[in-house]
Design a protein around this motif. Structure first.
Motif, short mmCIF file in Angstrom:
data_model
loop_
_atom_site.label_atom_id
_atom_site.label_comp_id
_atom_site.label_asym_id
_atom_site.label_seq_id
_atom_site.Cartn_x
_atom_site.Cartn_y
_atom_site.Cartn_z
N ARG A 156 0.80 -1.23 0.00
CA ARG A 156 0.00 0.00 0.00
C ARG A 156 0.83 1.27 0.00
O ARG A 156 0.33 2.33 -0.37
N ARG A 157 2.09 1.22 0.40
CA ARG A 157 2.93 2.42 0.43
C ARG A 157 3.60 2.69 -0.92
O ARG A 157 4.22 3.73 -1.09
N GLU A 158 3.44 1.76 -1.85
CA GLU A 158 4.02 1.97 -3.17
C GLU A 158 3.13 2.91 -3.99
O GLU A 158 1.91 2.91 -3.82
N PRO A 159 3.72 3.69 -4.90
CA PRO A 159 2.92 4.60 -5.74
C PRO A 159 1.89 3.82 -6.56
O PRO A 159 2.21 2.79 -7.14
N GLY A 160 0.67 4.33 -6.61
CA GLY A 160 -0.37 3.71 -7.40
C GLY A 160 -1.11 2.58 -6.73
O GLY A 160 -2.01 1.98 -7.32
N VAL A 161 -0.76 2.29 -5.47
CA VAL A 161 -1.41 1.17 -4.76
C VAL A 161 -2.38 1.69 -3.71
O VAL A 161 -3.57 1.40 -3.72
N GLY A 162 -1.85 2.45 -2.74
CA GLY A 162 -2.70 3.01 -1.70
C GLY A 162 -3.26 4.37 -2.10
O GLY A 162 -2.84 4.98 -3.09
N GLY A 163 -4.23 4.83 -1.37
CA GLY A 163 -4.79 6.16 -1.61
C GLY A 163 -5.79 6.19 -2.75
O GLY A 163 -6.07 5.17 -3.39
N PRO A 164 -6.34 7.37 -3.04
CA PRO A 164 -7.33 7.51 -4.13
C PRO A 164 -6.74 7.07 -5.46
O PRO A 164 -5.61 7.40 -5.79
N GLY A 165 -7.53 6.35 -6.23
CA GLY A 165 -7.06 5.90 -7.54
C GLY A 165 -6.09 4.75 -7.49
O GLY A 165 -5.48 4.41 -8.52
N GLY A 166 -5.95 4.12 -6.32
CA GLY A 166 -5.01 3.02 -6.18
C GLY A 166 -5.67 1.65 -6.29
O GLY A 166 -6.89 1.52 -6.26
N VAL A 167 -4.83 0.63 -6.41
CA VAL A 167 -5.32 -0.75 -6.53
C VAL A 167 -6.00 -1.20 -5.24
O VAL A 167 -6.97 -1.96 -5.28
N LEU A 168 -5.51 -0.72 -4.10
CA LEU A 168 -6.04 -1.18 -2.82
C LEU A 168 -7.53 -0.91 -2.68
O LEU A 168 -8.29 -1.79 -2.28
N ARG A 169 -7.97 0.29 -3.01
CA ARG A 169 -9.38 0.62 -2.86
C ARG A 169 -10.26 -0.19 -3.81
O ARG A 169 -11.36 -0.62 -3.47
N ALA A 170 -9.76 -0.40 -5.03
CA ALA A 170 -10.52 -1.21 -5.99
C ALA A 170 -10.64 -2.65 -5.50
O ALA A 170 -11.70 -3.27 -5.60
N SER A 171 -9.56 -3.19 -4.94
CA SER A 171 -9.60 -4.57 -4.44
C SER A 171 -10.51 -4.70 -3.22
O SER A 171 -11.19 -5.71 -3.05
N LEU A 172 -10.55 -3.65 -2.39
CA LEU A 172 -11.46 -3.67 -1.24
C LEU A 172 -12.91 -3.67 -1.70
O LEU A 172 -13.75 -4.42 -1.18
N LEU A 173 -13.22 -2.85 -2.70
CA LEU A 173 -14.58 -2.83 -3.24
C LEU A 173 -14.92 -4.18 -3.87
O LEU A 173 -16.07 -4.64 -3.77
N ALA A 174 -13.94 -4.81 -4.50
CA ALA A 174 -14.17 -6.13 -5.09
C ALA A 174 -14.53 -7.15 -4.02
O ALA A 174 -15.41 -8.00 -4.23
N ALA A 176 -22.74 -9.21 -10.22
CA ALA A 176 -21.59 -9.90 -10.81
C ALA A 176 -20.92 -9.03 -11.87
O ALA A 176 -19.68 -8.97 -11.95
N MET A 177 -21.71 -8.35 -12.69
CA MET A 177 -21.14 -7.47 -13.71
C MET A 177 -20.41 -6.28 -13.07
O MET A 177 -19.37 -5.83 -13.56
N SER A 178 -20.96 -5.78 -11.98
CA SER A 178 -20.29 -4.69 -11.25
C SER A 178 -18.95 -5.17 -10.71
O SER A 178 -17.95 -4.43 -10.74
N LEU A 179 -18.91 -6.40 -10.23
CA LEU A 179 -17.66 -6.97 -9.72
C LEU A 179 -16.63 -7.07 -10.84
O LEU A 179 -15.45 -6.72 -10.65
N LEU A 180 -17.04 -7.54 -12.01
CA LEU A 180 -16.11 -7.62 -13.14
C LEU A 180 -15.57 -6.24 -13.50
O LEU A 180 -14.38 -6.09 -13.80
N ALA A 181 -16.42 -5.23 -13.46
CA ALA A 181 -15.98 -3.88 -13.78
C ALA A 181 -14.93 -3.39 -12.79
O ALA A 181 -13.92 -2.78 -13.18
N VAL A 182 -15.15 -3.66 -11.51
CA VAL A 182 -14.18 -3.25 -10.48
C VAL A 182 -12.86 -3.98 -10.67
O VAL A 182 -11.78 -3.40 -10.51
N LEU A 183 -12.91 -5.25 -11.03
CA LEU A 183 -11.68 -6.02 -11.27
C LEU A 183 -10.92 -5.46 -12.47
O LEU A 183 -9.69 -5.40 -12.47
N VAL A 184 -11.65 -5.04 -13.51
CA VAL A 184 -11.00 -4.42 -14.66
C VAL A 184 -10.26 -3.14 -14.23
O VAL A 184 -9.10 -2.91 -14.60
N VAL A 185 -10.93 -2.32 -13.42
CA VAL A 185 -10.30 -1.09 -12.94
C VAL A 185 -9.06 -1.41 -12.10
O VAL A 185 -8.02 -0.74 -12.23
N ALA A 186 -9.14 -2.45 -11.26
CA ALA A 186 -7.98 -2.83 -10.45
C ALA A 186 -6.81 -3.24 -11.34
O ALA A 186 -5.65 -2.85 -11.08
#
Length: 322
Positions: A82-100, A131-141
């Motif tokens: 999460r401390r790496e650029p692009g992972v934590g914080g807004p627009g990061g992978v972490l938030r998308a994976s949490l929503l997934a 299920a389609m919403s989940l796929l969309a979030v995974l694409v964003v991640a």
């Protein structure tokens, strides 16, 4: 990022397979293969008897478990990085994976409700929408992790982003109306013939649902033709052009499959293909929109590496690194 991209792509593949297999469960009439038991199947996760409907349904549940584990692994990996650029914080992978994770839990709970209510159409359709919403979030991640060509996007493309959002809306409506058509009694055969209703079956709500599904599909078809032509004229980045033309190709295939399905009186194999192509189209349209939104911009160092002819070494402000 490579680990997150790999985990995200794996979870996305499992999600795609799970949605397609879910359609097979519905088409084969296996939704009640385990009766009203959930999450077990007649008191066991490995039931002794092996009727075909039971095997199809329990396999679908095993797939859901595998998908849940893959998404959990993605979240854990993102949390550790999460401390790496692009992972934590807004627009990061972490938030998308949490929503997934939230969506996969909600999808599982709706799966239980679907079984307990004996496959009520509105519950089945809601289950598909989640299920389609989940796929969309995974694409964003995946895009945020640099996958699906995200590193080749130099900047946000506002015009393509607006067109992509419209395509996402049309695709989602077509999918939901398609699910309603498939699960509403009388709707699948309410409009026979293609593209017009040469023979009208049951009137009322079944016919209205069916016709609106076709209208949304044709609107999407026309819209994607315009998008594909526009991104080529604007010389958009290669991943965006590929996504746009792939989406157009898939919608053409979908129209052909739909026409054959209607003319051949809804054979089960074509119904499964129709669901699979529709799901692939959804993933592609969301990918196009995420790329146009610039979900993952390259850092200066990443851009130097990407644009380097050798890709083996690159210059930094301090010198040359390998």
């Amino acid at each position: 990022m490579r680990t997150l991209k790999g985990l995200g792509l794996f979870a996305l593949f499992l999600g795609f397979a799970q949605v397609v297999f879910g359609a097979i469960v519905r088409i084969t009439g296996s939704g009640m293969g385990c009766g009203d038991h959930w999450p077990d199947c007649y008191g066991s996760f490995t039931p002794a008897h092996n009727g075909p409907n039971l095997l199809v349904e329990i396999s679908h549940r095993y797939g859901a478990a595998a998908l849940s584990i893959a998404i959990a692994a993605l979240f854990v990996a993102a949390w550790l990085k999460r401390r790496e650029p692009g992972v934590g914080g807004p627009g990061g992978v972490l938030r998308a994976s949490l929503l997934a994770i939230v969506l996969v839990v909600v999808a599982a709970l709706f799966g239980a409700v679907t079984v307990k209510l004996a496959l009520e159409p509105w519950v089945v359709v809601t289950h598909l929408a989640i299920a389609m919403s989940l796929l969309a979030v995974l694409v964003v991640a995946v895009v945020r992790a640099g996958g699906l060509g995200a590193f080749a996007i130099p900047e946000r493309s506002e015009r393509t982003l607006r067109a992509g959002r419209a395509a996402v809306g049309l695709t989602f409506l077509a999918l939901v109306l398609g699910a309603l058509t498939a699960n509403t009694p009388g709707a699948p055969l309410a409009c026979q013939g293609f593209p017009w209703c040469s023979v009208i079956g049951e009137r009322g709500s079944p016919l209205v649902i069916h016709v609106w599904h076709r209208i949304m599909a044709l609107l999407l078809f026309g819209h994607l033709i315009g998008v594909a032509i526009a991104v080529r004229k604007r010389a958009e980045s290669r991943p965006i052009r590929i996504a746009a033309w792939t989406a157009l190709s898939l919608v053409v295939v979908q129209v052909v499959v739909a026409a054959a399905m209607v003319e051949m009186n809804l054979p089960a194999p074509l119904r499964s293909v129709h669901q699979a192509v529709g799901t692939a189209l959804w993933i592609t349209v969301v990918t196009l929109t995420a790329l146009a939104n610039g979900e993952r911009f390259m850092t200066d160092i990443e851009r130097i590496v990407y644009e380097s002819p050798s890709r083996g070494e690159y210059a930094t402000p301090e010198g040359v690194a390998t």
